[in-house]
Design a protein around this motif. Structure first.
Motif, PDB file in Angstrom:
ATOM      1  N   SER A   1      81.157  81.050  82.818  1.00 32.87           N
ATOM      2  CA  SER A   1      82.007  81.755  81.847  1.00 32.87           C
ATOM      3  C   SER A   1      81.394  83.101  81.473  1.00 32.87           C
ATOM      4  CB  SER A   1      82.209  80.909  80.600  1.00 32.87           C
ATOM      5  OG  SER A   1      81.044  80.909  79.812  1.00 32.87           O
ATOM      6  N   LEU A   2      80.060  83.113  81.333  1.00 34.72           N
ATOM      7  CA  LEU A   2      79.390  84.369  80.959  1.00 34.72           C
ATOM      8  C   LEU A   2      79.629  85.451  82.004  1.00 34.72           C
ATOM      9  CD1 LEU A   2      76.544  85.158  78.970  1.00 34.72           C
ATOM     10  CD2 LEU A   2      75.886  85.547  81.306  1.00 34.72           C
ATOM     11  N   TYR A   3      79.452  85.079  83.286  1.00 35.52           N
ATOM     12  CA  TYR A   3      79.632  86.082  84.335  1.00 35.52           C
ATOM     13  C   TYR A   3      81.103  86.413  84.541  1.00 35.52           C
ATOM     14  CZ  TYR A   3      74.712  85.650  85.241  1.00 35.52           C
ATOM     15  OH  TYR A   3      73.357  85.670  85.092  1.00 35.52           O
ATOM     16  N   LEU A   4      81.976  85.426  84.322  1.00 35.14           N
ATOM     17  CA  LEU A   4      83.408  85.686  84.407  1.00 35.14           C
ATOM     18  C   LEU A   4      83.797  86.719  83.357  1.00 35.14           C
ATOM     19  CD1 LEU A   4      85.982  84.744  85.874  1.00 35.14           C
ATOM     20  CD2 LEU A   4      86.354  83.151  84.008  1.00 35.14           C
ATOM     21  N   SER A   5      83.233  86.543  82.165  1.00 32.97           N
ATOM     22  CA  SER A   5      83.511  87.473  81.080  1.00 32.97           C
ATOM     23  C   SER A   5      83.055  88.880  81.467  1.00 32.97           C
ATOM     24  CB  SER A   5      82.811  86.991  79.813  1.00 32.97           C
ATOM     25  OG  SER A   5      82.891  87.947  78.804  1.00 32.97           O
ATOM     26  N   ASN A   6      81.847  88.987  82.013  1.00 35.76           N
ATOM     27  CA  ASN A   6      81.340  90.295  82.436  1.00 35.76           C
ATOM     28  C   ASN A   6      82.191  90.889  83.556  1.00 35.76           C
ATOM     29  OD1 ASN A   6      79.353  90.144  80.576  1.00 35.76           O
ATOM     30  ND2 ASN A   6      77.717  89.636  82.005  1.00 35.76           N
ATOM     31  N   PHE A   7      82.701  89.995  84.415  1.00 39.08           N
ATOM     32  CA  PHE A   7      83.554  90.456  85.510  1.00 39.08           C
ATOM     33  C   PHE A   7      84.839  91.071  84.958  1.00 39.08           C
ATOM     34  CE2 PHE A   7      87.029  89.393  88.511  1.00 39.08           C
ATOM     35  CZ  PHE A   7      86.663  90.292  89.509  1.00 39.08           C
ATOM     36  N   ILE A   8      85.428  90.393  83.978  1.00 37.29           N
ATOM     37  CA  ILE A   8      86.658  90.915  83.370  1.00 37.29           C
ATOM     38  C   ILE A   8      86.378  92.270  82.708  1.00 37.29           C
ATOM     39  CG2 ILE A   8      88.446  90.499  81.621  1.00 37.29           C
ATOM     40  CD1 ILE A   8      88.625  88.563  83.924  1.00 37.29           C
ATOM     41  N   VAL A   9      85.228  92.349  82.020  1.00 39.85           N
ATOM     42  CA  VAL A   9      84.882  93.603  81.346  1.00 39.85           C
ATOM     43  C   VAL A   9      84.825  94.755  82.350  1.00 39.85           C
ATOM     44  CG1 VAL A   9      83.084  94.840  80.088  1.00 39.85           C
ATOM     45  CG2 VAL A   9      83.658  92.514  79.430  1.00 39.85           C
ATOM     46  N   SER A  10      84.261  94.473  83.542  1.00 38.77           N
ATOM     47  CA  SER A  10      84.075  95.567  84.494  1.00 38.77           C
ATOM     48  C   SER A  10      85.281  95.777  85.393  1.00 38.77           C
ATOM     49  CB  SER A  10      82.834  95.293  85.351  1.00 38.77           C
ATOM     50  OG  SER A  10      83.109  94.205  86.198  1.00 38.77           O
ATOM     51  N   SER A  11      86.283  94.896  85.293  1.00 37.29           N
ATOM     52  CA  SER A  11      87.416  95.025  86.219  1.00 37.29           C
ATOM     53  C   SER A  11      88.293  96.214  85.824  1.00 37.29           C
ATOM     54  CB  SER A  11      88.254  93.742  86.205  1.00 37.29           C
ATOM     55  OG  SER A  11      88.895  93.634  84.961  1.00 37.29           O
ATOM     56  N   GLN A  12      88.849  96.819  86.840  1.00 31.52           N
ATOM     57  CA  GLN A  12      89.632  98.039  86.648  1.00 31.52           C
ATOM     58  C   GLN A  12      90.733  97.884  85.601  1.00 31.52           C
ATOM     59  OE1 GLN A  12      89.865 100.278  90.176  1.00 31.52           O
ATOM     60  NE2 GLN A  12      89.411 101.728  88.558  1.00 31.52           N
ATOM     61  N   ALA A  13      91.405  96.758  85.637  1.00 32.16           N
ATOM     62  CA  ALA A  13      92.581  96.570  84.795  1.00 32.16           C
ATOM     63  C   ALA A  13      92.238  96.469  83.317  1.00 32.16           C
ATOM     64  CB  ALA A  13      93.333  95.319  85.239  1.00 32.16           C
TER      65      ALA A  13
END
Lengths: 375, 308
Positions: free
Chosen positions: A151-163
């Motif tokens: 979940s932690l890395y998923l959260s970071n992934f969402i933060v860095s995602s273009q959208a």
């Protein structure tokens, strides 16, 4: 004698003893480190209660950990150790952001949708744990720990995602204003609102200086709902039976596996709700890059333990914990003692909660000995 | 290609070592029947003590020993609660996880002018000396001495648990304390000592982070390694080499993210997704290969004399 043992058998007595020990140990540590404990505790309580703003912030701080505490306590009652509340909380906040940023509907529809998305996010994470335990017998503690990190890395992934990435920041876009759950956020800063609040100093300070939101009401409501579910419904009886003795429950015709999945589903939903309400109710209404866990879920573990896994107890334990966390900041500012003294204190309280569980048993022994003498 | 491969091995061993010590601590404690959720807190205490002592004495070996001592000191709390008072072991473990980091950061601020990090400290030597093979691919195999210590301790624990009478006693106390008690084994004392040993090993685990990998203490020095170690214990089915293997797997997955994450790898995967890999992999491995994990029978249950 009878009176004494009756008092000792009450759970609240154990909790109060544990609290006293927590303060005592903290005082000793502070004294050894060369600080005045009286002064430090003075600063602690002043930072908690001396201004309406502080009280409001304590409640805001307590809201998510009451809910994650409930999540852990509920799972505990059904025989599961939900160390994954942290991940479920993060999942809830992710889901709330995903929906809250993209949708912009009238608040009446938007708020329920965003909160529901968070609940679902938590549910998904919780149910994976339950499913893997029921289907493959994989220990819930391992999967929970793994899912926390996912979940932690998923959260970071969402933060860095273009959208979702807000340019030149380390966070996502905030959710649309229609998803906010603060109490009258627009009105209170308008001229009319300010004028109406002005005469009441308390309300004025609370409303304007803090993010007063409906979260605490929902948290208390959930505590009652969980209590009713556990102790006043057939489902709750089944869930507790599975927690108390799996084999006996199975023998009585209860579908153990289904109950495990359902229990984790509900536990996950509660933590997810906590995450969603943090997004909708508290600034900055968005998720930021996480270097480490924010501990909302792990603090929920402590809350549940201090509450002795009682749903209603979680409300009080959560408020206490929130108060200590928030007031602890003033200890550093005013006395200069490291804020970590609060962690030591809370840890000690939890530790003595574990120890004082034996008090009722001691009382029982005391009582029996008394009877023996009488005969 | 060869140098990449060696790099992968080197990083795997590096990342897995703190986990190995933590997991061994978990194995010894749980084999005797005491669940130890507090490994994380014990490791943090060890990590800080190691760094602080190494800084003040200039001798990392003394730091390592002190870390073990700090681990024992905090494990004493867990032992008193869960063995002497027969309290709930999960609750006591959670308390340790609050108290350990609390103390570590509290004293860090006291000793180092209110900073939550220590200055860089003297680290333990590398296996073949600090500058051996520099510039060659083999450099990657010149691992920290703690890597070897971890392997040795694993072997010793395996021998102790399975080839000596004391090990048999520990296992019997975890499986069937009443039977062990009947045979004259002191259940409480065995469990008490095992919890202390667990603390010592977790302390070493923390030290192997601050004295070998990051060469200072900071608030995120130990961030979740204790919990991963806990998972490795269960993953490894409560055996020393099982846990060791599980830790290697975590280390490998982490190393893969480092090696594949490099800009020259030609693989275009977001770094966060790569970072997720170890944990997803663990769950998949559990589903496919490991299956139902069976804990020592009386793990987590306080022993009451004469209660059936």
């Amino acid at each position: 004698m009878k009176m004494l043992s009756k008092i000792l058998k009450k759970q609240i007595t154990s909790t109060i003893i544990a609290l006293l020990f927590g303060f005592l140990v903290a005082a000793i540590v502070l004294a050894i480190a060369g600080y005045n404990p009286g002064q430090a505790f003075g600063a602690l309580f002043k930072g908690m209660l001396s201004k309406p703003k502080y009280i409001s912030n304590v409640i805001i701080k307590a809201t998510p950990i009451i809910l994650t505490g409930l999540s852990v306590a509920f799972a505990f009652k059904t025989g599961l150790f939900n160390i994954g509340a942290e991940g479920q909380y993060v999942a809830g906040s992710i889901a709330a952001v995903l929906v809250g940023v993209k949708l912009n509907l009238p608040a009446v529809i938007q708020v329920p949708l965003v909160v529901l998305a968070g609940v679902l996010g938590g549910m998904v994470f919780g149910s994976v744990v339950g499913f893997l335990k029921a289907k493959f017998g994989i220990h819930e503690v391992i999967t929970s720990i793994m899912l926390n990190w996912i979940s932690l890395y998923l959260s970071n992934f969402i933060v860095s995602s273009q959208a979702y990435h807000l340019p030149n920041s380390t966070s996502t876009y905030p959710v649309n204003e229609s998803s906010y759950t603060m109490i009258l956020p627009k009105w209170k800063t308008s001229d009319a609102g300010m004028a109406a609040l002005k005469p009441n100093k308390w309300l004025y300070e609370m409303m304007l200086k803090t993010d007063v939101n409906v979260g605490i009401v929902i948290a208390i409501l959930m505590a009652v709902v969980i209590w009713v579910l556990l102790y006043r419904s057939n489902k709750g009886y089944e869930l507790r039976a599975v927690g108390f003795n799996r084999d006996a429950a199975e023998f009585a015709g209860i579908n153990v596996n289904r109950n495990i999945v359902q229990a984790m589903l509900i536990a996950g939903a509660l933590s997810g709700l906590a995450g969603a309400l943090s997004i909708t109710g508290i600034a900055p209404h968005k998720i930021s890059t996480l270097a480490a866990f924010e501990n909302y879920g792990f603090n929920g573990l402590s809350v549940a333990m201090i509450a002795g896994s009682s749903p209603i107890g979680c409300v009080f334990a959560g408020l206490l914990f929130g108060g200590l966390l928030y007031g602890g900041q003033s200890v550093q500012q005013e006395v200069g003692a490291p804020t970590e003294i609060i962690n030591i204190m809370i840890g000690t309280i939890v530790f003595f909660v574990a120890l004082t569980k034996v008090v009722p048993a001691l009382a029982e022994r005391l009582e029996k000995r008394g009877v023996g003498h009488a005969q | 290609m060869l140098s990449k491969f060696l790099l992968l091995i080197g990083i795997t061993l590096m990342y897995s070592t703190p986990l190995v010590f933590g997991a061994l601590g978990g194995v010894i404690s749980e084999r005797s029947g005491v669940v130890n959720i507090g490994i994380e807190g014990m490791m943090t205490m060890g990590a800080f003590t190691a760094a602080a002592v190494s800084y003040y004495t200039g001798n990392p070996w003394i730091g390592l020993l002190a870390a073990g001592g700090a681990g024992v000191a905090i494990a004493l709390l867990h032992a008193i609660a869960s063995v002497t008072f027969k309290a709930d072991q999960n609750v006591s473990g959670i308390a340790i996880n609050l108290i350990g980091p609390g103390f570590a950061l509290f004293f860090c601020r006291l000793l180092f002018k209110n900073a939550t990090t220590t200055p860089p400290v003297q680290t333990l030597p590398k296996l073949f000396g600090n500058n051996a093979f520099n510039g060659t691919p083999v450099e990657n195999l010149n691992v920290d001495i703690t890597v070897i210590l971890g392997l040795i301790v694993t072997a010793i624990m395996w021998f102790y648990l399975y080839k000596t009478k004391w090990g048999l006693r520990i296992r019997s106390v975890g499986e069937h304390p009443a039977a062990a008690d009947t045979l004259g084994i002191n259940v409480s004392r065995t469990r008490f000592l095992c919890v202390l040993a667990s603390g010592m090993l977790a302390g070493f685990g923390g030290a192997s982070m601050t004295l070998a990998i990051i060469s200072q203490f900071n608030p995120t020095a130990i961030s979740g390694q204790g919990f991963i170690a806990l998972a490795a214990v269960i993953f490894g089915k409560w055996t020393p080499f099982g846990a060791y293997g599980a830790c290697l797997l975590f280390g490998l997955a982490q190393a893969l993210t480092v090696v594949l994450g490099g800009s020259d790898s030609g693989i275009n995967v977001p770094s966060q997704i790569l970072a997720m890999l170890p944990y997803v992999l663990t769950i998949i491995v559990l589903i496919l290969f490991v299956g139902r994990s069976v804990a020592p029978k009386e793990d987590g249950i306080p022993y009451e004399k004469g209660v059936r």
